[in-house]
Design an enzyme around this catalytic site. Sequence first.
Site, PDB file in Angstrom:
ATOM      1  N   CYS A   3      15.035  30.368  -3.825  1.00 16.75           N
ATOM      2  CA  CYS A   3      15.325  31.560  -3.801  1.00 16.75           C
ATOM      3  C   CYS A   3      14.591  32.326  -3.281  1.00 16.75           C
ATOM      4  CB  CYS A   3      15.758  32.288  -4.766  1.00 16.75           C
ATOM      5  SG  CYS A   3      17.178  31.707  -6.199  1.00 16.75           S
ATOM      6  N   ASP A   4      13.268  32.362  -3.701  1.00 14.34           N
ATOM      7  CA  ASP A   4      12.300  32.456  -3.239  1.00 14.34           C
ATOM      8  C   ASP A   4      11.011  32.054  -2.014  1.00 14.34           C
ATOM      9  OD1 ASP A   4      13.234  34.771  -4.397  1.00 14.34           O
ATOM     10  OD2 ASP A   4      12.591  34.745  -5.730  1.00 14.34           O
ATOM     11  N   CYS A  53      12.332  31.558  -9.243  1.00 14.84           N
ATOM     12  CA  CYS A  53      13.034  30.357  -8.617  1.00 14.84           C
ATOM     13  C   CYS A  53      13.111  29.869  -7.324  1.00 14.84           C
ATOM     14  CB  CYS A  53      14.560  31.209  -7.943  1.00 14.84           C
ATOM     15  SG  CYS A  53      16.232  30.999  -7.273  1.00 14.84           S
TER      16      CYS A  53
END
Length: 303
Positions: free
Chosen positions: A132-133, A129
Amino acid sequence: MHDIIVIGGGTAGLTAAIYARRAAKTVLVIEAKACGGQIISTPSIENYPAAPGISGFDYATKLCGQAEALGAEFVYDRVTGLKDGDPKTVIGEKAEYTGRAVIIATGSENRKLGLPDEERLTGRGVSYCATCDGARFRGKRVAVNGGGNTALEDALYLSDLADTVYLIHRRDAFRADPSTVSLVLARGNVKPVLNSRVTGLVADRRLRAVRVTSAGGEETEIAVDGLFVAIGREPGNRFAEGLADIDQAGYIVAGEDCRTKTPGLFAAGDCRTKELRQLVTAAADGAVAADGASKYIASLAGA
Ligand code: NAP
């Protein structure tokens, strides 16, 4: 016991819950992770009617709130089995749940590369992701693996943060929308690595490099701090085997009416066989499945 059990709290499942509650059915939504489903991590949704640019998180929050406000109940559990009957029994890791009709709306999960150490390194350089990261890799070197819309959008997003983005794809052409491909290839810090597969992860405690093998069999190592795997998604429907036919790719065989081969068991959204897996088709399936489930329950009452 509930009238309808919905397995999965993504767009299809929550739309089913909304429609079922508005049809005055009691509804239990069983979700394994977080309410909202896979769309939560999408930065901006551009193709949902009348909501251009809404973030996946805002969309998911509104959807969960709407289902909850209408009286859907929620439980967090991972479903492992299903038994037919009246009521039907849904077997979770924590408990068993009964409902007169069941809607499977489990979506799909990120496909893994299947490499040694992939699981250990998840969160230590390997990610599924980018939104997300990605922020953890500001100014660093990263690789994205895949050639679809997800991979290309990830590469675009990461190119704003990372120093260099290697875009590794197994063929010589990307399957993503041409407009997105053009945007990505115009970025000076995106380096396409075509006709190549990621065949190894080089790591100590964290990922240090990826081993890449070309179609011709040549092996190279690319030093990176992060690898974003974006090679598609896979359904996780094995618990329904027996009561529903599952195709070779793991999708539940059901038509546009969302009916499986078991009366009262429906499949909605990305987990079923279909041409186009999008938010809007998942939402449509949710409505169709809830309507079918309500009619099935009415047919039992009349029997
Ligand atoms: P996808 O379109 O299925 O693409 C997966 C990519 O990974 C393909 O390029 C495929 O290669 C490659 N791949 C598959 N298995 C592999 C393996 N074992 N090793 C190496 N490479 C592998 O998946 P996606 O990009 O996640 O998209 C899923 C769906 O969501 C698509 O319908 C997509 O259009 C849609 N989507 C839409 C948007 C948007 O509209 N903004 C954004 C994201 C996703 P090949 O090309 O060689 O098969």
